[in-house]
Design a protein around this motif. Structure first.
Motif, short mmCIF file in Angstrom:
data_model
loop_
_atom_site.label_atom_id
_atom_site.label_comp_id
_atom_site.label_asym_id
_atom_site.label_seq_id
_atom_site.Cartn_x
_atom_site.Cartn_y
_atom_site.Cartn_z
N GLY A 156 -53.95 -18.68 55.48
CA GLY A 156 -52.52 -18.84 55.28
C GLY A 156 -52.13 -19.20 53.86
N GLU A 157 -53.07 -19.72 53.06
CA GLU A 157 -52.72 -19.98 51.66
C GLU A 157 -52.94 -18.75 50.80
N GLY A 158 -53.77 -17.82 51.27
CA GLY A 158 -53.93 -16.56 50.56
C GLY A 158 -52.77 -15.62 50.82
N TYR A 159 -52.43 -15.49 52.10
CA TYR A 159 -51.33 -14.61 52.51
C TYR A 159 -50.29 -15.43 53.29
N PRO A 160 -49.60 -16.35 52.62
CA PRO A 160 -48.71 -17.27 53.33
C PRO A 160 -47.54 -16.59 54.03
N LYS A 161 -47.00 -15.55 53.43
CA LYS A 161 -45.84 -14.89 54.03
C LYS A 161 -46.19 -14.29 55.38
N GLN A 162 -47.27 -13.54 55.43
CA GLN A 162 -47.64 -12.86 56.67
C GLN A 162 -48.12 -13.85 57.74
N PHE A 163 -48.96 -14.81 57.32
CA PHE A 163 -49.55 -15.69 58.32
C PHE A 163 -48.53 -16.67 58.89
N SER A 164 -47.70 -17.25 58.04
CA SER A 164 -46.71 -18.21 58.55
C SER A 164 -45.67 -17.51 59.42
N GLU A 165 -45.35 -16.26 59.09
CA GLU A 165 -44.42 -15.51 59.93
C GLU A 165 -45.05 -15.21 61.29
N MET A 166 -46.35 -14.89 61.31
CA MET A 166 -47.05 -14.68 62.58
C MET A 166 -46.95 -15.91 63.47
N VAL A 167 -47.16 -17.08 62.87
CA VAL A 167 -47.11 -18.32 63.65
C VAL A 167 -45.70 -18.56 64.17
N ARG A 168 -44.69 -18.35 63.34
CA ARG A 168 -43.31 -18.54 63.79
C ARG A 168 -42.96 -17.59 64.93
N LEU A 169 -43.40 -16.34 64.83
CA LEU A 169 -43.16 -15.39 65.92
C LEU A 169 -43.87 -15.83 67.19
N GLY A 170 -45.09 -16.36 67.03
CA GLY A 170 -45.82 -16.86 68.20
C GLY A 170 -45.10 -18.02 68.86
N LEU A 171 -44.57 -18.94 68.05
CA LEU A 171 -43.85 -20.08 68.61
C LEU A 171 -42.59 -19.64 69.34
N LEU A 172 -42.03 -18.50 68.92
CA LEU A 172 -40.86 -17.94 69.60
C LEU A 172 -41.24 -17.02 70.75
N HIS A 173 -42.57 -16.88 70.99
CA HIS A 173 -43.12 -16.02 72.05
C HIS A 173 -42.72 -14.56 71.87
#
Length: 293
Positions: free
Chosen positions: A210-227
């Motif tokens: 997530g520190e290498g590709y923060p945009k993609q990884f953090s967005e993945m997590v947010r989408l997961g939290l929103l199911h």
């Protein structure tokens, strides 16, 4: 503890070619991950090569991160060890201004019983002036903090607010999620199983990729939290090969190759760690070029 829901990143300590701490590069990395949308920063964890830093260097890293962050994001500080009294003494004497929580690894090398692990973290929780996140990483410590021990600590010690669960065992994580008290956070410590853990009820991740590709990884997590499962998995599979690659020859040697490809810092690591080989370095550089294009 909503501030620790989402993506935290385990910051590296960048070194110059002469192995000294590169504070300018560290500032660039902090800005890189904040601009990429992560929710919080983790300082002096395993990925920071903290075992090879002097006390003075650790203070330099903390100061640099806090100044670069400028209160934009919450900051978690790694404070742990296998000598309980020494950890407690640090908690009593350290200046925690600007620090929102600590990440404390389960005692390594000693291989304590579950009761010993419980008493260790109970002492830390009772003496820490900031909230405590347990860090369970059996592959490094030699002992596993079992779900029953985590739940016991979560119920008994109010200052223990979360666990970074890095046993690589989704079933174990699910048992903690199932039985945890309300408000206690189960945070993934394994990038590859972050999304399924989030979908099972986890709070997010403390990540390396997530520190290498923060945009993609953090967005993945947010989408997961929103199911939003399909969209989240699309990002997961976009990144997945790089997760395997950065750990293929050790952490943080892999993630530092990504930072080198991004012109953020040198790929220098300190012994006993060594750089990845040329083949892996090329694969990481090519992956990085393609994902940010």
């Amino acid at each position: 503890m909503q501030k620790f829901v989402g993506t935290g990143v385990a910051l590296v300590t960048p070194f110059k070619k002469d192995f000294s701490v590169d504070t300018e590069a560290l500032v660039r990395i902090v800005n890189h991950v904040i601009d990429g949308g992560v929710e919080y920063l983790v300082v002096l964890g395993t990925t920071a090569e903290s075992a090879t830093l002097t006390a003075e260097e650790k203070e330099l890293v903390i100061k640099t991160v806090l100044q670069a962050n400028n209160k934009r994001l919450p900051v978690v500080l790694g404070v742990g060890g296998n000598n309980t009294a020494e950890v407690v003494n640090e908690l009593k004497t350290r200046n925690f201004e600007g620090i929102d929580a600590i990440l404390s690894v389960s005692p390594y090398y000693n291989k304590p019983t579950q009761e010993g692990i419980y008493q260790h973290f109970k002492a830390i929780g009772e003496n820490s002036p900031v909230p405590v996140i347990i860090y369970n990483v059996p592959g490094r410590t030699g002992s596993n903090v079992l779900p029953a021990t985590v739940i016991r600590l979560a119920n008994d010690v109010k200052n223990i607010i979360a666990i970074k669960e890095a046993a690589g065992d989704l079933v174990q994580a699910m048992k903690i999620i199932q039985h945890k008290p309300e408000g206690f956070l189960v945070i993934s410590g394994d990038d590859m199983i972050t999304l399924p853990m989030v979908l099972a009820g986890g709070a997010g991740v403390i990540s390396v990729i997530g520190e290498g590709y923060p945009k993609q990884f953090s967005e993945m997590v947010r989408l997961g939290l929103l199911h939003k499962v399909a969209d989240a998995y699309a990002l997961h599979y976009q990144i997945a090969d790089s997760i395997d690659m950065i750990f293929e020859q050790g952490n943080p040697a892999g993630i530092k190759e990504i930072f080198k490809a991004l012109n953020l810092c040198e790929n220098t690591v300190r012994l006993p760690l060594v750089n990845v080989n040329d083949d892996l370095a090329k694969r990481l550089a090519n992956f990085t070029k393609n994902i940010i294009s």
